[in-house]
Design a protein around this motif. Structure first.
Motif, PDB file in Angstrom:
ATOM      1  N   ALA A 280       0.867  -1.187   0.000  1.00  0.00           N
ATOM      2  CA  ALA A 280       0.000   0.000   0.000  1.00  0.00           C
ATOM      3  C   ALA A 280       0.895   1.225   0.000  1.00  0.00           C
ATOM      4  CB  ALA A 280      -0.901   0.003   1.214  1.00  0.00           C
ATOM      5  N   VAL A 281       0.495   2.219  -0.768  1.00  0.00           N
ATOM      6  CA  VAL A 281       1.271   3.453  -0.842  1.00  0.00           C
ATOM      7  C   VAL A 281       0.334   4.620  -0.573  1.00  0.00           C
ATOM      8  CG1 VAL A 281       2.917   4.784  -2.205  1.00  0.00           C
ATOM      9  CG2 VAL A 281       2.549   2.366  -2.739  1.00  0.00           C
ATOM     10  N   LEU A 282       0.679   5.439   0.411  1.00  0.00           N
ATOM     11  CA  LEU A 282      -0.095   6.652   0.687  1.00  0.00           C
ATOM     12  C   LEU A 282       0.653   7.838   0.097  1.00  0.00           C
ATOM     13  CD1 LEU A 282      -1.269   6.208   4.382  1.00  0.00           C
ATOM     14  CD2 LEU A 282      -2.749   6.760   2.462  1.00  0.00           C
ATOM     15  N   VAL A 283      -0.052   8.604  -0.718  1.00  0.00           N
ATOM     16  CA  VAL A 283       0.542   9.794  -1.342  1.00  0.00           C
ATOM     17  C   VAL A 283      -0.146  11.014  -0.761  1.00  0.00           C
ATOM     18  CG1 VAL A 283       1.011  10.983  -3.513  1.00  0.00           C
ATOM     19  CG2 VAL A 283       0.960   8.478  -3.457  1.00  0.00           C
ATOM     20  N   TYR A 284       0.655  11.986  -0.293  1.00  0.00           N
ATOM     21  CA  TYR A 284       0.112  13.204   0.311  1.00  0.00           C
ATOM     22  C   TYR A 284       0.402  14.384  -0.615  1.00  0.00           C
ATOM     23  CZ  TYR A 284       0.152  10.333   4.554  1.00  0.00           C
ATOM     24  OH  TYR A 284      -0.044   9.331   5.471  1.00  0.00           O
ATOM     25  N   GLY A 285      -0.678  15.100  -0.993  1.00  0.00           N
ATOM     26  CA  GLY A 285      -0.495  16.261  -1.873  1.00  0.00           C
ATOM     27  C   GLY A 285      -1.443  17.373  -1.480  1.00  0.00           C
ATOM     28  N   ASP A 286      -1.140  18.605  -1.941  1.00  0.00           N
ATOM     29  CA  ASP A 286      -1.957  19.736  -1.494  1.00  0.00           C
ATOM     30  C   ASP A 286      -3.357  19.731  -2.096  1.00  0.00           C
ATOM     31  OD1 ASP A 286      -0.957  20.325  -3.992  1.00  0.00           O
ATOM     32  OD2 ASP A 286      -0.225  22.322  -3.485  1.00  0.00           O
ATOM     33  N   GLY A 287      -3.534  19.076  -3.229  1.00  0.00           N
ATOM     34  CA  GLY A 287      -4.871  18.989  -3.801  1.00  0.00           C
ATOM     35  C   GLY A 287      -5.640  17.787  -3.298  1.00  0.00           C
ATOM     36  N   ILE A 288      -4.960  16.676  -3.153  1.00  0.00           N
ATOM     37  CA  ILE A 288      -5.647  15.401  -2.857  1.00  0.00           C
ATOM     38  C   ILE A 288      -5.773  15.101  -1.375  1.00  0.00           C
ATOM     39  CG2 ILE A 288      -5.089  14.237  -5.016  1.00  0.00           C
ATOM     40  CD1 ILE A 288      -2.657  12.984  -3.539  1.00  0.00           C
ATOM     41  N   ASP A 289      -5.076  15.853  -0.516  1.00  0.00           N
ATOM     42  CA  ASP A 289      -4.913  15.479   0.889  1.00  0.00           C
ATOM     43  C   ASP A 289      -4.126  14.170   0.885  1.00  0.00           C
ATOM     44  OD1 ASP A 289      -4.984  15.266   3.603  1.00  0.00           O
ATOM     45  OD2 ASP A 289      -7.048  14.526   3.694  1.00  0.00           O
ATOM     46  N   GLN A 290      -4.804  13.017   0.974  1.00  0.00           N
ATOM     47  CA  GLN A 290      -4.057  11.766   0.841  1.00  0.00           C
ATOM     48  C   GLN A 290      -4.841  10.777  -0.003  1.00  0.00           C
ATOM     49  OE1 GLN A 290      -4.311   9.094   4.451  1.00  0.00           O
ATOM     50  NE2 GLN A 290      -4.206  11.075   5.448  1.00  0.00           N
ATOM     51  N   THR A 291      -4.098   9.996  -0.773  1.00  0.00           N
ATOM     52  CA  THR A 291      -4.703   8.969  -1.631  1.00  0.00           C
ATOM     53  C   THR A 291      -3.917   7.689  -1.429  1.00  0.00           C
ATOM     54  OG1 THR A 291      -5.386  10.581  -3.275  1.00  0.00           O
ATOM     55  CG2 THR A 291      -5.186   8.329  -4.036  1.00  0.00           C
ATOM     56  N   MET A 292      -4.659   6.579  -1.293  1.00  0.00           N
ATOM     57  CA  MET A 292      -3.948   5.312  -1.090  1.00  0.00           C
ATOM     58  C   MET A 292      -4.056   4.406  -2.315  1.00  0.00           C
ATOM     59  SD  MET A 292      -3.974   2.536   1.965  1.00  0.00           S
ATOM     60  CE  MET A 292      -4.994   1.202   1.398  1.00  0.00           C
ATOM     61  N   PHE A 293      -2.948   3.768  -2.624  1.00  0.00           N
ATOM     62  CA  PHE A 293      -2.889   2.777  -3.696  1.00  0.00           C
ATOM     63  C   PHE A 293      -2.605   1.434  -3.030  1.00  0.00           C
ATOM     64  CE2 PHE A 293      -1.833   6.853  -5.346  1.00  0.00           C
ATOM     65  CZ  PHE A 293      -2.441   6.904  -6.588  1.00  0.00           C
ATOM     66  N   TYR A 294      -3.354   0.412  -3.400  1.00  0.00           N
ATOM     67  CA  TYR A 294      -3.297  -0.860  -2.677  1.00  0.00           C
ATOM     68  C   TYR A 294      -3.391  -2.023  -3.647  1.00  0.00           C
ATOM     69  CZ  TYR A 294      -5.233  -4.601   0.319  1.00  0.00           C
ATOM     70  OH  TYR A 294      -5.457  -5.779   0.970  1.00  0.00           O
ATOM     71  N   GLY A 295      -2.634  -3.055  -3.432  1.00  0.00           N
ATOM     72  CA  GLY A 295      -2.765  -4.237  -4.276  1.00  0.00           C
ATOM     73  C   GLY A 295      -1.642  -5.226  -4.035  1.00  0.00           C
ATOM     74  N   ARG A 296      -1.592  -6.223  -4.901  1.00  0.00           N
ATOM     75  CA  ARG A 296      -0.554  -7.253  -4.764  1.00  0.00           C
ATOM     76  C   ARG A 296       0.788  -6.687  -5.197  1.00  0.00           C
ATOM     77  NH1 ARG A 296      -2.060 -12.242  -3.434  1.00  0.00           N
ATOM     78  NH2 ARG A 296      -4.295 -12.574  -3.421  1.00  0.00           N
ATOM     79  N   GLY A 297       1.732  -6.689  -4.266  1.00  0.00           N
ATOM     80  CA  GLY A 297       3.017  -6.060  -4.529  1.00  0.00           C
ATOM     81  C   GLY A 297       4.072  -6.991  -5.074  1.00  0.00           C
ATOM     82  N   ALA A 298       3.752  -8.258  -5.217  1.00  0.00           N
ATOM     83  CA  ALA A 298       4.740  -9.215  -5.711  1.00  0.00           C
ATOM     84  C   ALA A 298       4.006 -10.400  -6.319  1.00  0.00           C
ATOM     85  CB  ALA A 298       5.638  -9.677  -4.561  1.00  0.00           C
ATOM     86  N   GLY A 299       4.766 -11.207  -7.044  1.00  0.00           N
ATOM     87  CA  GLY A 299       4.173 -12.418  -7.623  1.00  0.00           C
ATOM     88  C   GLY A 299       4.197 -12.372  -9.134  1.00  0.00           C
ATOM     89  N   LYS A 300       4.055 -13.549  -9.711  1.00  0.00           N
ATOM     90  CA  LYS A 300       4.241 -13.723 -11.160  1.00  0.00           C
ATOM     91  C   LYS A 300       3.259 -12.884 -12.005  1.00  0.00           C
ATOM     92  CE  LYS A 300       4.120 -17.673 -14.338  1.00  0.00           C
ATOM     93  NZ  LYS A 300       4.122 -19.135 -14.414  1.00  0.00           N
ATOM     94  N   LEU A 301       1.978 -13.188 -11.897  1.00  0.00           N
ATOM     95  CA  LEU A 301       1.022 -12.503 -12.776  1.00  0.00           C
ATOM     96  C   LEU A 301       0.754 -11.053 -12.367  1.00  0.00           C
ATOM     97  CD1 LEU A 301      -1.481 -15.362 -13.737  1.00  0.00           C
ATOM     98  CD2 LEU A 301       0.572 -14.577 -14.921  1.00  0.00           C
ATOM     99  N   PRO A 302       0.711 -10.725 -11.055  1.00  0.00           N
ATOM    100  CA  PRO A 302       0.536  -9.306 -10.710  1.00  0.00           C
ATOM    101  C   PRO A 302       1.647  -8.431 -11.309  1.00  0.00           C
ATOM    102  CG  PRO A 302       0.099 -10.665  -8.792  1.00  0.00           C
ATOM    103  CD  PRO A 302       0.642 -11.593  -9.848  1.00  0.00           C
ATOM    104  N   THR A 303       2.879  -8.904 -11.249  1.00  0.00           N
ATOM    105  CA  THR A 303       3.976  -8.094 -11.789  1.00  0.00           C
ATOM    106  C   THR A 303       3.931  -8.105 -13.323  1.00  0.00           C
ATOM    107  OG1 THR A 303       5.239  -8.761  -9.843  1.00  0.00           O
ATOM    108  CG2 THR A 303       6.454  -7.650 -11.593  1.00  0.00           C
TER     109      THR A 303
END
Ligand code: HSE
Length: 397
Positions: A280-303
């Motif tokens: 999961a990655v949280l990005v903080y910006g002045d327009g978005i406040d915070q936005t999270m990106f979430y998913g499978r971070g490893a493995g054959k087909l996800p990558t």
């Protein structure tokens, strides 16, 4: 006309690229707006059971010198020979998509410049967060923001291990062996366990967000090998989960502070509930406040999914995508040393320390508490020494 591409490497990710391409060929072609096919698969090993015998080559020059090949998926890993191969392809105007974070973290500036000079693209969505779209959102969807902080879980193997240790009481060694069996861990698991893999990924994010190349050697990196089950349990009672966090923030003086460390994450922070191989990655910006990106971070087909999406982008974009770029950095003075890390800290001290801190928790493993005040990295280390602490871990803020 059918666009031809090549796949460098037939390991976990490379074989996943081939498998997913042929599984979804029709819809991939629809997205690309053209017919496509894999012309070569480069690997020094033999794969007698593969249905794609006619595509294998052991000679990189077959790919480099074939003008019909206009795009390349690099899934070999490591800096060399990947760097030489990728650079040669870009210099011939062949766009490259890679899952290789070590390559991007060490040589991204050079390869981006080569792509620009030869009117093609060097794409690396798969190098951070596996299946999670994060590179393209950072330079495209969030381009209107001033992003000042990114923090998250960027290594699936360590998150998987920490989850198994916590939920299933599995030993560190058994959890690591299972992660390797499932294809999550790097060939050398040290890169995962000691935080180097997460470090490479936060370097890539830092370079993209702040516009100058951030090298892994300049980033304070600590892995999970010293995380004790006693701390995982005590942190939970104190309202936190322990996660391997990779983060970068811009400081008031304009420098940036990237770090990779196990950190206590408050249960109410959405990152605390991210388990198993998920990133999961949280990005903080002045327009978005915070936005999270979430998913499978490893493995054959996800990558492979992210690599192929970049191949499709490469086929669609006939010119260099300038927003996905950064400058080389001749010195590291814009990267602050770890002592600039100022936060609350978790300590575990021997139970006979007679510590009197509000909210402290004591069991047979010691007394655990979180400081009321924020301390710099150096002050926390000095306090740990003074208290003969058994553990000293920062709290994510
Ligand atoms: N070994 C890496 C991980 C693979 O566990 O996250 C994906 O980069």
């Amino acid at each position: 006309m059918s666009v031809k591409f090549a796949v460098l490497g037939h390991g976990v990710v490379g074989s996943g690229v081939v498998e997913l391409f042929y599984k979804n060929k029709k819809s991939i072609e629809q997205h690309a707006g053209t017919e496509m096919d894999i012309k070569y698969i480069l690997d020094l090993r033999d794969f007698p059971d593969s249905p794609y015998q006619d595509k294998f080559t052991k000679d990189f020059n077959d790919i480099l010198n074939d003008d019909e090949v206009t795009a390349v998926a690099e899934c070999m890993g490591g800096v060399e020979p990947a760097f030489s191969f990728v650079k040669a392809c870009l210099e011939k105007g062949k766009s490259v998509s890679t899952s290789n974070k070590e390559l991007v973290a060490e040589k991204g500036d050079i390869l981006l410049a080569a792509a620009k000079a030869h009117n093609c693209n060097f794409f690396f969505e798969a190098s951070v967060g596996g299946a999670i779209p994060i590179i393209r959102p950072l330079h495209r969807c969030l381009a209107a923001n001033d992003i000042d902080k990114v923090a998250g879980i960027l290594n699936g193997t360590t998150n998987f291990i920490l989850t198994k240790m916590y939920n299933d009481n599995m030993s560190f060694a058994d959890a690591l062996a299972l992660a390797q069996k499932l294809g999550y861990a790097e060939k050398d698991p040290t890169a995962d366990v000691e935080g180097h893999d997460a470090c490479r990924k936060i370097c890539i994010i830092s370079s993209l967000v702040f516009g100058r190349h951030v090298y892994p050697k300049d980033v304070f990196t600590k892995g999970i090998s010293e995380v004790d089950l006693a701390d995982v349990a005590a942190a939970d009672i104190l309202g936190h989960a322990i996660k391997l966090i990779a983060s970068v923030r811009r400081l008031d003086d304009g420098r940036i502070l990237p770090v990779v460390m196990p950190m206590l994450v408050p249960h109410e922070n959405i990152i605390a509930g991210v388990n198993d191989v998920f990133n999961a990655v949280l990005v903080y910006g002045d327009g978005i406040d915070q936005t999270m990106f979430y998913g499978r971070g490893a493995g054959k087909l996800p990558t492979a999914s992210a690599v192929l999406a970049d191949v499709i982008e490469a086929v669609k974009h006939k010119v260099t995508v300038f927003s996905q770029s950064w400058e080389p950095s001749s010195d590291n003075s814009f990267v602050a040393p770890v002592d600039a890390l100022t936060t609350k800290w978790y300590f575990r001290v021997p139970a006979d320390s007679n510590i009197d801190v509000e909210g402290a928790y004591t069991d047979e493993n010691g007394t655990s508490f979180i400081t009321q005040d924020k301390l710099t990295f150096g002050a926390a280390k000095a306090k740990a020494e003074e208290l003969k602490a058994l553990a000293c871990i920062p709290v994510l803020d």
